[in-house]
Scaffold this motif. Structure first.
Motif, PDB file in Angstrom:
ATOM      1  N   THR A 244       0.634  -1.265   0.119  1.00 14.84           N
ATOM      2  CA  THR A 244       0.095   0.073   0.040  1.00 14.84           C
ATOM      3  C   THR A 244       0.806   1.235   0.001  1.00 14.84           C
ATOM      4  O   THR A 244       0.455   2.357  -0.320  1.00 14.84           O
ATOM      5  CB  THR A 244      -0.906   0.178   1.184  1.00 14.84           C
ATOM      6  OG1 THR A 244       0.023   0.050   2.267  1.00 14.84           O
ATOM      7  CG2 THR A 244      -1.706  -1.110   1.047  1.00 14.84           C
ATOM      8  N   GLY A 245       2.006   1.159   0.342  1.00 21.16           N
ATOM      9  CA  GLY A 245       2.982   2.417   0.493  1.00 21.16           C
ATOM     10  C   GLY A 245       2.522   3.099   2.041  1.00 21.16           C
ATOM     11  O   GLY A 245       3.259   4.261   1.971  1.00 21.16           O
ATOM     12  N   LEU A 246       1.739   2.651   2.684  1.00 16.78           N
ATOM     13  CA  LEU A 246       1.284   3.364   4.007  1.00 16.78           C
ATOM     14  C   LEU A 246       2.573   3.277   4.982  1.00 16.78           C
ATOM     15  O   LEU A 246       3.051   2.075   4.966  1.00 16.78           O
ATOM     16  CB  LEU A 246       0.079   2.783   4.560  1.00 16.78           C
ATOM     17  CG  LEU A 246      -1.098   3.059   3.743  1.00 16.78           C
ATOM     18  CD1 LEU A 246      -2.242   2.414   4.338  1.00 16.78           C
ATOM     19  CD2 LEU A 246      -1.465   4.499   3.446  1.00 16.78           C
ATOM     20  N   ASP A 253      -1.002   0.800  15.419  1.00 15.32           N
ATOM     21  CA  ASP A 253      -1.476   1.060  14.158  1.00 15.32           C
ATOM     22  C   ASP A 253      -1.556   0.089  13.129  1.00 15.32           C
ATOM     23  O   ASP A 253      -2.494  -0.204  12.337  1.00 15.32           O
ATOM     24  CB  ASP A 253      -0.828   2.533  13.418  1.00 15.32           C
ATOM     25  CG  ASP A 253      -1.489   3.634  14.017  1.00 15.32           C
ATOM     26  OD1 ASP A 253      -2.363   3.817  14.697  1.00 15.32           O
ATOM     27  OD2 ASP A 253      -0.885   4.646  13.617  1.00 15.32           O
ATOM     28  N   GLN A 254      -0.322  -0.763  13.125  1.00 13.47           N
ATOM     29  CA  GLN A 254      -0.353  -1.773  12.163  1.00 13.47           C
ATOM     30  C   GLN A 254      -1.221  -3.081  12.425  1.00 13.47           C
ATOM     31  O   GLN A 254      -1.814  -3.503  11.505  1.00 13.47           O
ATOM     32  CB  GLN A 254       1.076  -2.620  12.519  1.00 13.47           C
ATOM     33  CG  GLN A 254       2.213  -1.870  11.802  1.00 13.47           C
ATOM     34  CD  GLN A 254       3.506  -2.663  11.507  1.00 13.47           C
ATOM     35  OE1 GLN A 254       3.524  -4.022  12.259  1.00 13.47           O
ATOM     36  NE2 GLN A 254       4.596  -2.153  10.968  1.00 13.47           N
ATOM     37  N   MET A 255      -1.564  -3.192  13.831  1.00 12.94           N
ATOM     38  CA  MET A 255      -2.436  -4.240  14.247  1.00 12.94           C
ATOM     39  C   MET A 255      -3.828  -3.944  13.914  1.00 12.94           C
ATOM     40  O   MET A 255      -4.464  -4.605  13.397  1.00 12.94           O
ATOM     41  CB  MET A 255      -2.369  -4.368  15.823  1.00 12.94           C
ATOM     42  CG  MET A 255      -0.913  -5.262  16.247  1.00 12.94           C
ATOM     43  SD  MET A 255      -0.384  -5.352  17.956  1.00 12.94           S
ATOM     44  CE  MET A 255      -1.665  -6.709  18.385  1.00 12.94           C
ATOM     45  N   LEU A 256      -4.121  -2.415  14.256  1.00 11.89           N
ATOM     46  CA  LEU A 256      -5.549  -2.044  13.814  1.00 11.89           C
ATOM     47  C   LEU A 256      -5.997  -2.209  12.446  1.00 11.89           C
ATOM     48  O   LEU A 256      -6.802  -2.542  11.998  1.00 11.89           O
ATOM     49  CB  LEU A 256      -5.742  -0.835  14.366  1.00 11.89           C
ATOM     50  CG  LEU A 256      -5.754  -0.537  15.912  1.00 11.89           C
ATOM     51  CD1 LEU A 256      -5.989   0.972  16.436  1.00 11.89           C
ATOM     52  CD2 LEU A 256      -7.096  -1.226  16.452  1.00 11.89           C
ATOM     53  N   ALA A 310      -6.256  11.528  14.747  1.00 11.30           N
ATOM     54  CA  ALA A 310      -5.016  10.696  13.921  1.00 11.30           C
ATOM     55  C   ALA A 310      -5.459   9.694  13.158  1.00 11.30           C
ATOM     56  O   ALA A 310      -5.404   9.607  12.115  1.00 11.30           O
ATOM     57  CB  ALA A 310      -4.081  10.337  14.860  1.00 11.30           C
ATOM     58  N   GLY A 311      -6.398   8.689  13.834  1.00 12.06           N
ATOM     59  CA  GLY A 311      -6.891   7.719  13.049  1.00 12.06           C
ATOM     60  C   GLY A 311      -5.703   6.567  12.743  1.00 12.06           C
ATOM     61  O   GLY A 311      -4.739   6.837  13.668  1.00 12.06           O
ATOM     62  N   THR A 312      -5.663   5.963  11.689  1.00 11.27           N
ATOM     63  CA  THR A 312      -4.666   5.232  11.398  1.00 11.27           C
ATOM     64  C   THR A 312      -4.209   5.251  10.088  1.00 11.27           C
ATOM     65  O   THR A 312      -4.812   5.981   9.298  1.00 11.27           O
ATOM     66  CB  THR A 312      -4.996   3.624  11.392  1.00 11.27           C
ATOM     67  OG1 THR A 312      -6.080   3.407  10.606  1.00 11.27           O
ATOM     68  CG2 THR A 312      -5.499   3.220  12.828  1.00 11.27           C
ATOM     69  N   PRO A 313      -3.265   4.981   9.466  1.00  8.57           N
ATOM     70  CA  PRO A 313      -2.568   5.108   8.142  1.00  8.57           C
ATOM     71  C   PRO A 313      -3.840   4.673   7.077  1.00  8.57           C
ATOM     72  O   PRO A 313      -3.819   5.289   6.136  1.00  8.57           O
ATOM     73  CB  PRO A 313      -1.505   4.287   7.927  1.00  8.57           C
ATOM     74  CG  PRO A 313      -0.729   4.424   9.271  1.00  8.57           C
ATOM     75  CD  PRO A 313      -1.904   4.354  10.182  1.00  8.57           C
ATOM     76  N   ALA A 314      -4.504   3.524   7.473  1.00 12.24           N
ATOM     77  CA  ALA A 314      -5.643   3.154   6.319  1.00 12.24           C
ATOM     78  C   ALA A 314      -6.915   3.712   6.799  1.00 12.24           C
ATOM     79  O   ALA A 314      -7.760   4.087   5.838  1.00 12.24           O
ATOM     80  CB  ALA A 314      -5.818   1.763   6.712  1.00 12.24           C
TER      81      ALA A 314
END
Length: 364
Positions: A244-246, A253-256, A310-314
């Motif tokens: 994804t390039g994220l 964040d990775q786990m979520l 902030a949320g997550t990268p996705a």
């Protein structure tokens, strides 16, 4: 999170922002606390509610629907999550009258003076599917959720969300996040759950512990997860998902996002996430120190209460309601020593370590 198969959490509070989640509205986030009670030296419920108030806690998660505690929360500015026990699920799924009775006894007897906002049906139901009874409870989960929701709707109650907290052991793959997928054996249960949650605009509740992922890596002599990354020390290192390039700055964040991608693979790419448990142990096995617990929870709060969200990268900018476990250490929990040391407060009500809930007085 009572009687879990997985150890759990910790932290201490002073005060913080909250807003009531009416209907399907998206609201600013607030940090909550899980109030577990598997201990023989804990303050009384009355004292515990006083402590929650003194810390200006805006949300609390109960692992039951105890009448004394719900009465004590009446008139308090605290949003409440209550829990239907696993062994009640099949009965409720099979009988609307039992669902009505549960709601009348545990919700209507206290609502709206007690600000019940979530009914959580079961606890980590998909974590154990080894017996016929386990499998039956898993099959009955969505029907039970539906019956509870039907009763609430029949009573004209629209601002109580119904869902179920699941553990990360539901995942077959979590790394890289874009490879996230659920275990094959639970997909037959997950699809109807996601369909119902999505249709009612509820949350997908996840019990997520970076500590466990980091600790397991240490035990297996893997060096892929650093302590910095697990403690949310953002900026110290990053990981870029090759598909994804994220760019990820922390393990949470990775786990979520692995859950986000797993849901998307089943056709549900916009179901809202909530963290029903997280934290870091302050005593026990490797990495379980007061310093690490304080840092994880302070960094977690910084991430979750930042404005804009902030949320997550996705899911950039998404509000993720979050509960840190637990109000106290629970000395009657089974398992390794770590399991009994996630508490934010000592039995006398003093903090185990300091956590800045509002982040007031900080320069960052």
């Amino acid at each position: 999170m009572e009687n879990k198969k997985f150890p759990k959490m910790a932290f201490v509070l002073l005060s913080f922002l909250y807003l009531i989640p009416f209907s399907g509205a998206v609201v600013p986030n607030a940090i909550g606390i899980g109030y577990g009670r598997l201990g023989d030296n804990l303050p009384s419920p009355a004292r515990s509610i006083e402590l929650l108030q003194s810390m200006n806690v805006g949300r609390v998660k109960l692992y039951d629907a105890d009448h004394e505690i719900l009465n004590l929360l009446s008139g308090k500015n605290i949003d409440v999550a209550i829990t239907v026990a696993n062994d009640e699920i099949s009965g409720i799924a099979a009988n609307q009258h039992l669902a009505d009775q549960w709601v009348y006894e545990h919700v209507l007897a206290h609502y709206p003076k007690t600000r019940i906002r979530f009914v959580l049906v079961g606890h980590e139901v998909f974590s154990s599917l080894s017996t016929d009874q386990d499998m039956q409870i898993a099959r009955d989960l969505v029907p039970a959720i539906r019956r509870i929701k039907n009763t609430l709707k029949a009573q004209g109650i629209r601002n109580i969300k119904v869902g179920t907290p699941l553990a990360m052991d539901m995942m077959e793959m979590t790394f890289p996040p874009s490879n996230g997928s659920f275990k094959p054996e639970i997909r037959e249960f997950m699809v109807p759950l996601l369909k119902y949650i999505n249709g009612t605009k509820s949350y997908f509740f996840v019990d997520v512990y970076p500590y466990f992922a980091w600790f397991e890596g240490q035990v297996m002599n893997q060096t892929g997860i650093s302590l910095d990354f697990a403690l949310l020390r953002s900026g110290n290192e990053t990981y870029t998902d090759p598909q994804t390039g994220l760019v990820y700055t922390n393990l949470l964040d990775q786990m979520l996002d692995s859950v986000v991608y797993a849901m998307a693979k089943l056709g549900y790419d916009d179901v809202m996430l909530a963290v029903s448990e997280t934290g870091w142990p302050h005593e026990g096995e490797s990495g379980a120190t007061r310093e690490n617990a304080a840092e994880y929870n302070n960094n977690l709060i910084r991430k979750m209460v930042t404005v804009p969200n902030a949320g997550t990268p996705a899911r950039p900018g998404e509000v993720i309601p979050t509960y840190i476990f637990s109000l106290y250490d629970e000395d009657q929990k089974y398992g390794p020593a770590t399991e009994r040391h996630w508490g934010l407060l000592n039995p006398d009500g003093s903090p185990v370590y300091q956590v800045n809930i509002t982040r007031k007085g900080t320069s960052d």
